[in-house]
Each structure stands twice: as C-alpha cells, then as structure tokens.
Design a protein around this motif. Structure first.
Motif, short mmCIF file in Angstrom:
data_model
loop_
_atom_site.label_atom_id
_atom_site.label_comp_id
_atom_site.label_asym_id
_atom_site.label_seq_id
_atom_site.Cartn_x
_atom_site.Cartn_y
_atom_site.Cartn_z
N ASP A 28 0.69 -1.50 -0.17
CA ASP A 28 -0.21 -0.31 -0.02
C ASP A 28 1.18 1.15 0.24
OD1 ASP A 28 0.36 -0.08 2.61
OD2 ASP A 28 -0.96 -0.59 3.58
N ALA A 29 2.53 1.20 0.08
CA ALA A 29 3.03 2.75 -0.10
C ALA A 29 3.50 2.38 -1.27
CB ALA A 29 4.30 2.52 1.06
N ASP A 30 3.44 1.69 -2.15
CA ASP A 30 3.51 1.29 -3.73
C ASP A 30 5.13 0.57 -4.02
OD1 ASP A 30 1.70 2.26 -5.26
OD2 ASP A 30 1.77 4.82 -4.97
N ARG A 31 5.81 0.33 -2.87
CA ARG A 31 6.70 -0.53 -2.61
C ARG A 31 6.46 -1.72 -3.92
NH1 ARG A 31 9.19 -1.44 2.68
NH2 ARG A 31 6.91 -2.06 2.78
N ASP A 131 19.39 -15.11 -3.04
CA ASP A 131 19.46 -14.47 -2.19
C ASP A 131 18.65 -13.71 -1.03
OD1 ASP A 131 22.59 -15.73 -3.02
OD2 ASP A 131 21.62 -14.36 -5.29
N GLU A 132 18.08 -13.16 -1.75
CA GLU A 132 17.19 -12.19 -1.15
C GLU A 132 15.70 -11.79 -1.58
OE1 GLU A 132 18.15 -7.49 0.15
OE2 GLU A 132 19.63 -8.39 -1.10
N LEU A 133 14.58 -11.42 -0.65
CA LEU A 133 13.55 -10.81 -0.78
C LEU A 133 13.08 -9.53 -0.45
CD1 LEU A 133 10.85 -13.93 -0.20
CD2 LEU A 133 11.02 -12.81 -2.19
N ARG A 134 12.81 -8.24 -1.50
CA ARG A 134 13.24 -7.27 -1.01
C ARG A 134 11.68 -6.52 -1.67
NH1 ARG A 134 18.38 -3.33 -1.81
NH2 ARG A 134 17.14 -1.05 -0.94
N TRP A 135 11.75 -5.66 -0.18
CA TRP A 135 10.39 -4.38 -1.44
C TRP A 135 10.77 -3.11 -1.52
CZ3 TRP A 135 5.40 -5.76 -1.16
CH2 TRP A 135 5.20 -6.25 -0.84
N PHE A 136 10.76 -2.50 -2.33
CA PHE A 136 11.55 -1.83 -3.22
C PHE A 136 10.28 -0.53 -3.41
CE2 PHE A 136 15.06 -4.03 -4.72
CZ PHE A 136 15.90 -3.64 -5.26
N PRO A 137 10.87 0.58 -2.57
CA PRO A 137 10.28 2.04 -3.58
C PRO A 137 10.53 2.27 -5.15
CG PRO A 137 11.13 2.02 -1.74
CD PRO A 137 12.12 0.76 -1.94
N LEU A 138 9.85 2.39 -5.46
CA LEU A 138 10.08 2.24 -7.53
C LEU A 138 11.30 3.46 -7.82
CD1 LEU A 138 7.15 2.08 -9.36
CD2 LEU A 138 8.46 0.15 -8.89
N ASP A 139 11.56 4.44 -6.74
CA ASP A 139 12.62 5.56 -6.88
C ASP A 139 14.49 4.47 -6.84
OD1 ASP A 139 11.17 7.84 -8.49
OD2 ASP A 139 10.51 8.82 -6.15
N VAL A 148 17.76 -5.93 -13.98
CA VAL A 148 15.78 -6.15 -13.17
C VAL A 148 15.18 -6.98 -14.38
CG1 VAL A 148 14.50 -5.04 -12.16
CG2 VAL A 148 16.33 -3.53 -11.69
N PHE A 149 14.72 -7.68 -14.12
CA PHE A 149 13.82 -8.23 -14.76
C PHE A 149 12.26 -8.05 -14.85
CE2 PHE A 149 17.87 -10.57 -15.76
CZ PHE A 149 17.90 -10.32 -17.22
N PRO A 150 11.24 -8.33 -15.46
CA PRO A 150 11.74 -7.51 -17.19
C PRO A 150 12.26 -6.80 -17.06
CG PRO A 150 9.07 -6.93 -16.98
CD PRO A 150 9.88 -7.60 -15.28
N ALA A 151 12.82 -6.11 -18.26
CA ALA A 151 13.63 -4.39 -18.39
C ALA A 151 12.49 -3.45 -18.33
CB ALA A 151 14.65 -5.02 -19.99
N GLY A 152 13.28 -2.26 -17.92
CA GLY A 152 12.04 -1.44 -17.62
C GLY A 152 10.69 -1.59 -16.60
N LEU A 153 11.17 -2.38 -15.45
CA LEU A 153 10.56 -2.54 -14.51
C LEU A 153 9.43 -1.31 -14.11
CD1 LEU A 153 8.10 -4.79 -13.73
CD2 LEU A 153 10.21 -5.26 -11.68
N VAL A 154 10.43 -0.32 -13.67
CA VAL A 154 9.62 0.61 -12.87
C VAL A 154 8.70 1.39 -14.02
CG1 VAL A 154 10.54 2.66 -12.45
CG2 VAL A 154 11.38 0.36 -11.59
#
Length: 183
Positions: A28-31, A131-139, A148-154
C-alpha cells in the motif's frame, strides 16, 4: 536430464521451455516486492526479478500465480486479488547451464502493509540460487545497478499505480511493448 524441474520440457530444438506466471506485487506504499538471484554457472552475476514460476501440469496461469506467491513469499492472495494479466513476455536466457525459453503472464496484485515474507515454501534450487526478497520503493529500484527483469520494470509499473486499463501488453527485451491481439 536437467536440474530445473518437471515443468521444464525440452523442445525439438533442444531448448528447455516452460509457461510461467509472475506477479508484480505492490504494497500500500507502492513498494514492489522483488527477488534477487544468481546463477550456478555465473555466481558473480545477480539480478532482481518478480515473484513467480512455472505452471504445473493442468494448472492455469492465474492459479500458478497464486501458488507461486504463496510458495515464494508466504503471502496468501485470493483469486480476485490478481489483476490481468497486465503483460505477457517471452524470454530466452541461460540458466543452470541450460539455454531456456519461458513464456510468461504477468499479473498485478496488492498487499497491505508490505506483508512479512517467508522462504518456507522454497524448493532446494530456490534456496540455492535466490539470495534475497526485498520491498523496493520505485525510485530506489530505478537506481539499482544490477539487471532487473523484466527490463524497464519501474516504467512499466508506474502507470499501474493508478489502475490497469484492461489491455494486456506484450513486452519486448528492452522494456517496450505492443498491444496483445484481442486486448
């Protein structure tokens, strides 16, 4: 014989092939929840990728997406939580000493509060190569220096933050896309 699992079948061209379902999983924080893995034949190379995996015999893409989220993260989604598929993709890559092709359906789903994730449902191969699971803010994800797959994901995810327009797009290797026939 190969080490990738029963959902991978060798085609007439000798290449391993499978159908897969992946999930663009947002909180819900768009991560965005991603996995970081490496390959047995290139242990120094790492990449981030969406949750998901191969379809079992007789399984629908949607059912596989729900199962893979549960197995790879411990998060439980209802069928109505999945939107799409928002994208499709065909990928050719080398993995675990094999040349592989995978046709993917990518769904969108949201979970509240960046749910706590678990590795309990992982296979031996996943435990070895993820190796890891991680919540990423898009920036923050836009600034990572590994693949990063797929390419251009952000750039693919940003328009989905306000909702999906109901059209499934087929991704190319560069992160671009075209409308899928019938969408």
């Amino acid at each position: 014989m190969h080490a990738l699992g029963p959902e991978w079948r060798r085609g007439a061209d000798g290449m391993l092939f499978r159908r897969a379902a992946r999930v663009i999983l947002l909180d819900d924080a768009d991560r965005l929840l991603l996995m970081r893995g490496h390959d047995a034949d290139a242990p120094g190379r790492h990449w981030w990728f969406t949750v998901g995996g191969g379809l079992d015999d007789g399984e629908t893409s949607r059912d596989a997406a729900l199962r893979e989220v549960r197995e790879e993260t411990g998060l439980l989604l209802a069928p109505d939580d999945l939107v799409g598929p928002v994208f499709t993709r065909s990928a050719v890559f080398d993995f675990v000493f094999e040349h592989c092709r995978q046709d993917e359906d990518l769904y969108l789903a949201r979970v509240a509060g960046g749910g706590v994730v678990s590795r309990e449902g992982w296979t031996a191969l996943e435990n070895e190569l993820i190796d890891e699971l991680r919540w990423f803010p898009l920036d923050e994800l836009a600034a990572v220096t590994i693949e990063v797959f797929p390419a251009g994901l952000v750039d693919l995810v940003r328009p989905l933050l306000v909702g999906w327009d109901g059209r499934t797009r087929h991704l190319d290797e560069t992160g671009g896309y075209r409308e899928r026939a019938g969408s």
